[in-house]
Every structure is written in structure tokens, then in C-alpha cells.
Design a protein around this motif. Structure first.
Motif, PDB file in Angstrom:
ATOM      1  N   VAL A   1       0.834  -1.208   0.000  1.00 34.86           N
ATOM      2  CA  VAL A   1       0.000   0.000   0.000  1.00 34.86           C
ATOM      3  C   VAL A   1       0.865   1.252   0.000  1.00 34.86           C
ATOM      4  CG1 VAL A   1      -1.712   1.333   1.281  1.00 34.86           C
ATOM      5  CG2 VAL A   1      -1.911  -1.163   1.164  1.00 34.86           C
ATOM      6  N   SER A   2       1.844   1.304   0.906  1.00 36.50           N
ATOM      7  CA  SER A   2       2.657   2.510   1.054  1.00 36.50           C
ATOM      8  C   SER A   2       3.585   2.748  -0.127  1.00 36.50           C
ATOM      9  CB  SER A   2       3.469   2.437   2.358  1.00 36.50           C
ATOM     10  OG  SER A   2       4.399   1.368   2.328  1.00 36.50           O
ATOM     11  N   ASN A   3       3.712   1.747  -0.999  1.00 36.59           N
ATOM     12  CA  ASN A   3       4.528   1.916  -2.201  1.00 36.59           C
ATOM     13  C   ASN A   3       3.694   1.995  -3.473  1.00 36.59           C
ATOM     14  OD1 ASN A   3       7.607   1.765  -1.561  1.00 36.59           O
ATOM     15  ND2 ASN A   3       6.662   0.263  -0.199  1.00 36.59           N
ATOM     16  N   GLY A   4       2.398   2.258  -3.306  1.00 47.48           N
ATOM     17  CA  GLY A   4       1.547   2.517  -4.454  1.00 47.48           C
ATOM     18  C   GLY A   4       1.104   1.306  -5.235  1.00 47.48           C
ATOM     19  N   GLY A   5       1.211   0.120  -4.654  1.00 45.64           N
ATOM     20  CA  GLY A   5       0.843  -1.088  -5.375  1.00 45.64           C
ATOM     21  C   GLY A   5      -0.572  -1.554  -5.139  1.00 45.64           C
ATOM     22  N   SER A   6      -1.311  -0.813  -4.292  1.00 44.94           N
ATOM     23  CA  SER A   6      -2.666  -1.219  -3.954  1.00 44.94           C
ATOM     24  C   SER A   6      -3.707  -0.308  -4.606  1.00 44.94           C
ATOM     25  CB  SER A   6      -2.852  -1.226  -2.435  1.00 44.94           C
ATOM     26  OG  SER A   6      -4.043  -1.870  -2.067  1.00 44.94           O
ATOM     27  N   ILE A   7      -3.626   0.989  -4.324  1.00 46.96           N
ATOM     28  CA  ILE A   7      -4.460   1.987  -5.002  1.00 46.96           C
ATOM     29  C   ILE A   7      -3.571   2.754  -5.970  1.00 46.96           C
ATOM     30  CG2 ILE A   7      -5.851   4.064  -4.727  1.00 46.96           C
ATOM     31  CD1 ILE A   7      -6.796   3.060  -2.094  1.00 46.96           C
ATOM     32  N   TYR A   8      -3.937   2.765  -7.240  1.00 44.24           N
ATOM     33  CA  TYR A   8      -3.114   3.407  -8.256  1.00 44.24           C
ATOM     34  C   TYR A   8      -2.983   4.906  -7.985  1.00 44.24           C
ATOM     35  CZ  TYR A   8      -1.482   4.788 -12.902  1.00 44.24           C
ATOM     36  OH  TYR A   8      -0.767   5.301 -13.954  1.00 44.24           O
ATOM     37  N   GLY A   9      -1.746   5.358  -7.920  1.00 41.23           N
ATOM     38  CA  GLY A   9      -1.486   6.782  -7.718  1.00 41.23           C
ATOM     39  C   GLY A   9      -1.612   7.248  -6.290  1.00 41.23           C
ATOM     40  N   ALA A  10      -1.763   6.323  -5.349  1.00 44.01           N
ATOM     41  CA  ALA A  10      -1.873   6.695  -3.929  1.00 44.01           C
ATOM     42  C   ALA A  10      -1.021   5.758  -3.086  1.00 44.01           C
ATOM     43  CB  ALA A  10      -3.323   6.640  -3.471  1.00 44.01           C
ATOM     44  N   LYS A  11      -0.604   6.257  -1.945  1.00 45.98           N
ATOM     45  CA  LYS A  11       0.224   5.455  -1.049  1.00 45.98           C
ATOM     46  C   LYS A  11      -0.423   5.297   0.325  1.00 45.98           C
ATOM     47  CE  LYS A  11       4.529   6.472  -3.458  1.00 45.98           C
ATOM     48  NZ  LYS A  11       5.946   6.915  -3.348  1.00 45.98           N
ATOM     49  N   ASN A  12      -1.745   5.449   0.357  1.00 43.52           N
ATOM     50  CA  ASN A  12      -2.512   5.229   1.587  1.00 43.52           C
ATOM     51  C   ASN A  12      -3.952   4.907   1.202  1.00 43.52           C
ATOM     52  OD1 ASN A  12      -4.105   7.779   1.379  1.00 43.52           O
ATOM     53  ND2 ASN A  12      -2.078   8.704   1.677  1.00 43.52           N
ATOM     54  N   TYR A  13      -4.760   4.587   2.203  1.00 45.78           N
ATOM     55  CA  TYR A  13      -6.154   4.208   1.974  1.00 45.78           C
ATOM     56  C   TYR A  13      -7.124   5.341   2.298  1.00 45.78           C
ATOM     57  CZ  TYR A  13      -5.430  -0.826   1.158  1.00 45.78           C
ATOM     58  OH  TYR A  13      -5.104  -2.052   0.623  1.00 45.78           O
ATOM     59  N   ARG A  14      -6.643   6.569   2.282  1.00 47.01           N
ATOM     60  CA  ARG A  14      -7.496   7.692   2.701  1.00 47.01           C
ATOM     61  C   ARG A  14      -8.820   7.721   1.923  1.00 47.01           C
ATOM     62  NH1 ARG A  14      -3.985  11.479   2.060  1.00 47.01           N
ATOM     63  NH2 ARG A  14      -3.146  11.253   4.160  1.00 47.01           N
TER      64      ARG A  14
END
Length: 304
Positions: free
Chosen positions: A181-194
Motif C-alpha cells: 500500500v505505502s509503495n503505491g501497489g494497492s491503489i493506483y497513484g496513492a500510497k494510503n487508503y485515505r
């Protein structure tokens, strides 16, 4: 804006909560199975997927011990993935009888995609279409792909390399996923789940207690169901009695879409992939308008 309402029903001696579209008349049913284990998500589907309610009776079931369906798991309960699948079976029968329909569409995300694939194998007679989002194919290969992604990002550190997947698989997997997540592999273009947290905070369906229960439900579900999840491998199952659609983010390194693409090519029964170029693991929420539109067109064609 979503018009769905929150209801509950007693299933297998457990009170399960779900959202359901208010206008249900003669509409095909979509049953959404959330990820996790334990990541209930009614506020997210109500915010991002309300458009589906125009055409379908959209139902989001919060699985036992999760979110609004939270209760504290006991070590004396024999809690396995089969228990969740038995709940889904009874809930499907309840929905079909209530809405006077013979079949429904199952839409599963991540952990829910595992439940979905197992369910359509066990009860194909109840399902008209399966839609897998962020589909899990082989969990052990998924873990290795997560490590490869971090290596490619030059983000593998001493802590990751020392993770013990044999002695503490839940902790190791959760820690690895946080790195994804913190390296942008979960949400494209984001590094958190905000983007995925705020809808819960502003939801009218979740009280402060419910928000706490959601966190507790996620934690206990991982504890009780992770071992079953780690043994999942669908690679040898290549023919299904139910048509399959995979919805995949091109940039999903949380549950790598590469495995899904390779698997889909080998399936001998009807199977398609719908790609989302600007999404990671959550195309239903990252590209919600495109997702809702494309799913509606696809299912309308299937139901003609």
C-alpha cells in the motif's frame, strides 16, 4: 445517490446485516461479497456503486463477525471458510425466495473473490454470472509476487526479508501488504487508503461503535480465516458451469492481476477479463463510474 437500506436476517444462528436496493421490483440481483477477511464495506458500495441500483437489486452482505455483523469470535467455535460459505448459501436461498428469482449474480472482491469462486463450484445452479474483482488465484504465488514488486521498487528492507511466514503468517502477510500500500501497489497513484477510509467516517450507517467493531472484525477474521486463505489455489480448476468475468486493475500489485490474466487464458468455459487501466486492487471504487457503466452494459447483454 444510493437509496439502499440496511436490514438484517438470522442465518445459521447468526444475525447478519446487509444493504439492499430499495427498489427491488423485477431487477436482477447482484450479491456483493466483500474482501478481507473481515473488510466489510457497505459505506463504500453505497458511495461508489449506487449507479448499479438503477438496474439491479444490489445487495452487500457483511459477513459474520465483520462490520455491522460483528460479534466476538470464540475459540470454541469451529470457524473455517466453510462456515462463511454456508452462511452465503443460506443467504442466497433467502434472497432468491424473497425476491422470487431463480438465480443471481455473485460479485466477489479479493477475499470475497475466493468465496465467490468456491461458491460457484458448489452451487452453480443458483448463479447466473460470477464477477471477480481483484481476483485471488493462488495465494502463495500472490505473496511471492508482492515480494517481487517491492524488490522492483527497491523497497525490500531487513524487516521484510526477516518476515516469518511459517510461524506467524497473519502478521507477515499483513506487514507485507502494508508495504504494498505505502509503495503505491494497492491503489493506483496513492500510497494510503485515505480515499477508502473517509466514506466510513461520514457514513450514516456506521456509528462510532460500528467503526470500532469493523476494526475488531477485520482483526479477528484475519486471525481465524487466514490459514484457509493461504491454501487457496484455483490453477488446476479450468472449467466452470457458471460464466466468469474478471475485473482487474492493470496496476494491481496487491493481488497481482498478472496471475489472473494467465489463468483466464487457460479456462475452457466462458470467461472474460475487463481491464481498468487506472486502477490497482479496487477498480470498483478507483474507477467507479467506468466500472458501474461497464458492468451494467455487460450484464444487460448477458440477460437479454
Amino acid at each position: 445517490m444510493s437509496t439502499s437500506v440496511i436490514e438484517n436476517v438470522q442465518i445459521n444462528n447468526t444475525e447478519l446485516y446487509f444493504s439492499i436496493s430499495k427498489n427491488q421490483k423485477n431487477k436482477p440481483i447482484i450479491l456483493y461479497l466483500h474482501g478481507g477477511p473481515g473488510d466489510s464495506c457497505i459505506p463504500l458500495t453505497k458511495k461508489f456503486n449506487a449507479e448499479l441500483e438503477n438496474t439491479f437489486t444490489f445487495v452487500n452482505l457483511e459477513q459474520r463477525g465483520s462490520g455491522l455483523s460483528y460479534y466476538r469470535f470464540s475459540e470454541t467455535e469451529d470457524l473455517t471458510m466453510k462456515v462463511i460459505l454456508d452462511d452465503i448459501y443460506e443467504f442466497v436461498l433467502y434472497l432468491l425466495k424473497r425476491l422470487n428469482q431463480r438465480k443471481l449474480v455473485v460479485m466477489g472482491h479479493s477475499w470475497g473473490s475466493v468465496l465467490g469462486m468456491l461458491f460457484i463450484q458448489a452451487h452453480p445452479e443458483l448463479i447466473s454470472q460470477y464477477i471477480g474483482i481483484g481476483q485471488v488465484i493462488n495465494m502463495k504465488k500472490t505473496i511471492e509476487a508482492q515480494k517481487d514488486f517491492l524488490t522492483s521498487q527497491n523497497k525490500v528492507n531487513h524487516k521484510i526479508s526477516r518476515l516469518d511466514f511459517d510461524r506467524n503468517p497473519e502478521y507477515a502477510s499483513v506487514t507485507l501488504t502494508k508495504k504494498i500500500v505505502s509503495n503505491g501497489g494497492s491503489i493506483y497513484g496513492a500510497k494510503n487508503y485515505r480515499k477508502l477510509i473517509l466514506p466510513f467516517i461520514f457514513s450514516k450507517d456506521y456509528s462510532l461503535t460500528d467503526l470500532i467493531h469493523r476494526l475488531q472484525g477485520s482483526k479477528q477474521s484475519i486471525q481465524f480465516f487466514w490459514k484457509d486463505l493461504m491454501n487457496i489455489n484455483f490453477e488446476n480448476k479450468l472449467n466452470y458451469e457458471v460464466p466468469i468475468l474478471f475485473c482487474e486493475g492493470r496496476n494491481d500489485f496487491h493481488v497481482t492481476s498478472k496471475l489472473v490474466s494467465e489463468y483466464a487464458e487457460k479456462i475452457t468455459s466462458p470467461c472474460r477479463i475487463m481491464w481498468f487501466e487506472n486502477s490497482g486492487h479496487f477498480p470498483q471504487w478507483e474507477e467507479a463510474s467506468k466500472f458501474n457503466c461497464d458492468i451494467t452494459k455487460f450484464l444487460n447483454n448477458e440477460h437479454k
